[in-house]
Design an enzyme around this catalytic site. Structure first.
Site, PDB file in Angstrom:
ATOM      1  N   ARG A   1     -35.966   9.399  46.449  1.00 51.73           N
ATOM      2  CA  ARG A   1     -36.016  10.859  46.557  1.00 51.73           C
ATOM      3  C   ARG A   1     -34.976  11.499  45.634  1.00 51.73           C
ATOM      4  NH1 ARG A   1     -37.950  10.016  52.250  1.00 51.73           N
ATOM      5  NH2 ARG A   1     -35.858   9.553  53.009  1.00 51.73           N
TER       6      ARG A   1
ATOM      7  N   PHE B   1     -48.441  12.971  49.759  1.00 55.17           N
ATOM      8  CA  PHE B   1     -48.544  12.479  51.150  1.00 55.17           C
ATOM      9  C   PHE B   1     -47.164  12.771  51.738  1.00 55.17           C
ATOM     10  CE2 PHE B   1     -51.557  10.169  48.655  1.00 55.17           C
ATOM     11  CZ  PHE B   1     -52.634   9.877  49.481  1.00 55.17           C
TER      12      PHE B   1
ATOM     13  N   ASN C   1     -57.294  15.923  53.527  1.00 54.88           N
ATOM     14  CA  ASN C   1     -57.335  14.577  52.970  1.00 54.88           C
ATOM     15  C   ASN C   1     -56.910  14.631  51.506  1.00 54.88           C
ATOM     16  OD1 ASN C   1     -57.988  12.089  51.963  1.00 54.88           O
ATOM     17  ND2 ASN C   1     -59.986  11.997  52.966  1.00 54.88           N
ATOM     18  N   ALA C   2     -55.856  13.898  51.175  1.00 51.78           N
ATOM     19  CA  ALA C   2     -55.313  13.972  49.812  1.00 51.78           C
ATOM     20  C   ALA C   2     -56.352  13.588  48.763  1.00 51.78           C
ATOM     21  CB  ALA C   2     -54.078  13.082  49.690  1.00 51.78           C
TER      22      ALA C   2
ATOM     23  N   CYS D   1     -46.764   0.812  50.035  1.00 49.24           N
ATOM     24  CA  CYS D   1     -45.939   0.095  51.015  1.00 49.24           C
ATOM     25  C   CYS D   1     -46.770  -0.979  51.706  1.00 49.24           C
ATOM     26  CB  CYS D   1     -45.303   1.056  52.014  1.00 49.24           C
ATOM     27  SG  CYS D   1     -46.487   2.025  52.934  1.00 49.24           S
TER      28      CYS D   1
HETATM   29  N1  SAH Z   1     -43.171  10.493  51.479  1.00 48.40           N
HETATM   30  C1  SAH Z   1     -42.877  10.608  52.869  1.00 48.40           C
HETATM   31  C2  SAH Z   1     -43.541   9.531  53.700  1.00 48.40           C
HETATM   32  C3  SAH Z   1     -45.053   9.512  53.603  1.00 48.40           C
HETATM   33  S1  SAH Z   1     -45.816   8.609  54.904  1.00 48.40           S
HETATM   34  C4  SAH Z   1     -41.355  10.612  53.052  1.00 48.40           C
HETATM   35  O1  SAH Z   1     -40.614  10.328  52.105  1.00 48.40           O
HETATM   36  O2  SAH Z   1     -40.906  10.920  54.157  1.00 48.40           O
HETATM   37  C5  SAH Z   1     -47.498   8.845  54.571  1.00 48.40           C
HETATM   38  C6  SAH Z   1     -48.086  10.183  54.992  1.00 48.40           C
HETATM   39  O3  SAH Z   1     -49.418  10.221  54.516  1.00 48.40           O
HETATM   40  C7  SAH Z   1     -48.155  10.459  56.486  1.00 48.40           C
HETATM   41  O4  SAH Z   1     -47.499  11.658  56.769  1.00 48.40           O
HETATM   42  C8  SAH Z   1     -49.649  10.601  56.788  1.00 48.40           C
HETATM   43  O5  SAH Z   1     -49.933  11.643  57.721  1.00 48.40           O
HETATM   44  C9  SAH Z   1     -50.197  10.969  55.433  1.00 48.40           C
HETATM   45  N2  SAH Z   1     -51.601  10.604  55.198  1.00 48.40           N
HETATM   46  C10 SAH Z   1     -52.265   9.498  55.580  1.00 48.40           C
HETATM   47  N3  SAH Z   1     -53.513   9.508  55.084  1.00 48.40           N
HETATM   48  C11 SAH Z   1     -53.647  10.653  54.369  1.00 48.40           C
HETATM   49  C12 SAH Z   1     -54.696  11.236  53.596  1.00 48.40           C
HETATM   50  N4  SAH Z   1     -55.873  10.622  53.454  1.00 48.40           N
HETATM   51  N5  SAH Z   1     -54.466  12.422  53.005  1.00 48.40           N
HETATM   52  C13 SAH Z   1     -53.270  13.048  53.119  1.00 48.40           C
HETATM   53  N6  SAH Z   1     -52.241  12.542  53.828  1.00 48.40           N
HETATM   54  C14 SAH Z   1     -52.422  11.359  54.434  1.00 48.40           C
END
Ligand code: SAH
Length: 387
Positions: free
Chosen positions: A203, A219, A269-270, A330
């Site tokens: 980060r 995400f 949905n991303a 991950c």
């Molecule tokens: N980058 C963040 C952690 C991300 S964890 C940090 O540093 O704190 C992954 C995230 O992706 C979760 O919040 C989950 O809700 C989201 N997620 C899972 N599938 C997804 C999708 N299809 N579209 C958008 N978000 C999604």
């Protein structure tokens, strides 16, 4: 004490530095076994190999805790916790929010401990560790006399191991500091133990590259990447997540840092949102894609790789020339080499030229033990679009 004798030759992996023993590698178990007592592990010729917790239920049934002839008791846990703390303190990692114990990598397989201010959040992943929880709590109290201990076990691991996951009721909200940002954490609520601590160093790096740029946090979960980027000088941020709960946390964190006015949040949905952004011609100076694991199993690796490739094609196309993409997986089974290959394919399909600025991985408070490749799970690349 019970003794676990390995089949002929099964000690080779142990001797090479790996602590895992599978059920098929056991010749016999003698003596009275108790889940809370470490068993003695010997090879086919009865030579001593070490001690570890045994559980007949899962196929990965024993993990070595020590290679010495020493009791696994409160003193043992206190020493291991102190060593884990020393490593992080000397490396400058013992901040307000960090991982104190990372399982195998800290000689405590089956245990995770995260620190949030004065609170230690303990996650037990094996039956033996769940039984050792009082000794672990005692060790933590000796190490941090002012602190509190909060238990938050992983439900999947508990089911697999056959113990009841302990979850202290969600505590009150704490505000912890990571770099220049403040984050709200409620021990026992949300993902992981509260924050994705494994990304803390990434980060800071992302924030450096985001200066003066509009960023996309694909995400976002609690918005930690976006908060760092905006605090570090990014002009504006767009945050995406499919979970309303995650976005509520992100809103809270943006607010805590006085950044709400420069951030826009979209729920969905991303995969769809990224396609939509690309179609509408939006572009960003920095993009971060930190999705959940697309697979936990080897047999679905091909499908997972297609998913990673798709979001990375979109992420690269959304970059202005000169823009940077911080991209991650991950999934345990996606090795750094596989991840790089996937990104190479994505760049080819996206039709962009890309420079590798840096290979990325989990923060150093989640150390990787060389002889235990499973202790590395986060693969990442920092890429620059050059044309
Ligand atoms: N980058 C963040 C952690 C991300 S964890 C940090 O540093 O704190 C992954 C995230 O992706 C979760 O919040 C989950 O809700 C989201 N997620 C899972 N599938 C997804 C999708 N299809 N579209 C958008 N978000 C999604």
């Amino acid at each position: 004490m019970a003794t676990l004798k390995l089949t002929r030759g099964a000690e080779a992996r142990i001797k090479a530095g790996h602590p895992w023993i599978y059920r098929t590698q056991i010749a016999d178990l003698t003596g009275r076994w108790k889940a809370e007592e470490a068993v003695e592990i010997v090879d086919w010729s009865r030579r001593f190999l070490g001690r570890g917790f045994y559980n007949p239920r899962p196929s990965l049934c024993c993990r070595l805790l020590t290679r010495r002839d020493e009791p696994v008791d409160a003193g043992f846990f206190h020493r291991r916790l102190r060593e884990a703390f020393e490593y992080r303190r000397e490396a400058g990692l013992a901040s307000d929010a960090y991982r104190l114990v990372w399982s195998e990598a800290d000689g405590l397989p089956g245990l995770v401990v995260d620190r949030y201010g004065a609170v230690s959040v303990v996650q037990c992943l094996t039956l033996g560790m769940s039984r050792a929880a009082p000794a672990i709590a005692d060790g933590l109290h000796r190490l941090f006399p002012e602190g509190r201990v909060h238990r938050s076990d992983d439900a999947t691991a508990a089911r697999l191991e056959g113990f009841e996951a302990q979850h202290d009721p969600s505590g009150e909200e704490l505000v912890v500091t990571e770099g220049g940002c403040r984050f709200a954490v409620t021990p026992g609520a949300g993902h992981k133990t509260g924050l994705y601590l494994d990304q803390s160093e990434n980060r800071a790096l992302f924030a450096h590259h985001a200066r003066g740029r509009r960023i996309l946090d694909g995400f976002c979960y609690a918005g930690a990447f976006a908060c760092h980027a905006l605090t570090g000088g990014s002009g504006r941020a767009l945050l995406l997540d499919s979970s309303a709960d995650a976005l509520a946390l992100a809103r809270r964190n943006l607010e805590l840092n006085g950044l709400s006015a420069r951030a826009e949040i979209r729920e969905g949905n991303a995969f769809d949102l990224l396609r939509g952004l690309e179609g509408s011609g939006e572009r960003f100076g920095a993009v971060v894609l930190d999705p959940p694991p697309f697979t936990r199993r080897k047999d679905s690796l091909a499908a997972a790789t297609r998913g990673y490739k798709e979001i990375n094609i979109r992420g690269l196309r959304l970059l202005e020339p000169g823009g940077v993409l911080a991209t991650f997986s991950c999934s345990h089974h996606v090795t750094p080499a596989l991840f790089e290959e996937m990104c190479r394919d994505a760049a080819g399909d996206a039709g962009v030229a890309v420079r590798v600025l840096q290979s990325l991985g989990q923060s150093r408070d989640h150390p990787v033990l060389l002889t235990v490749p499973e202790s590395r799970y986060l693969s990442g690349l920092l890429l620059e679009r050059i044309s």
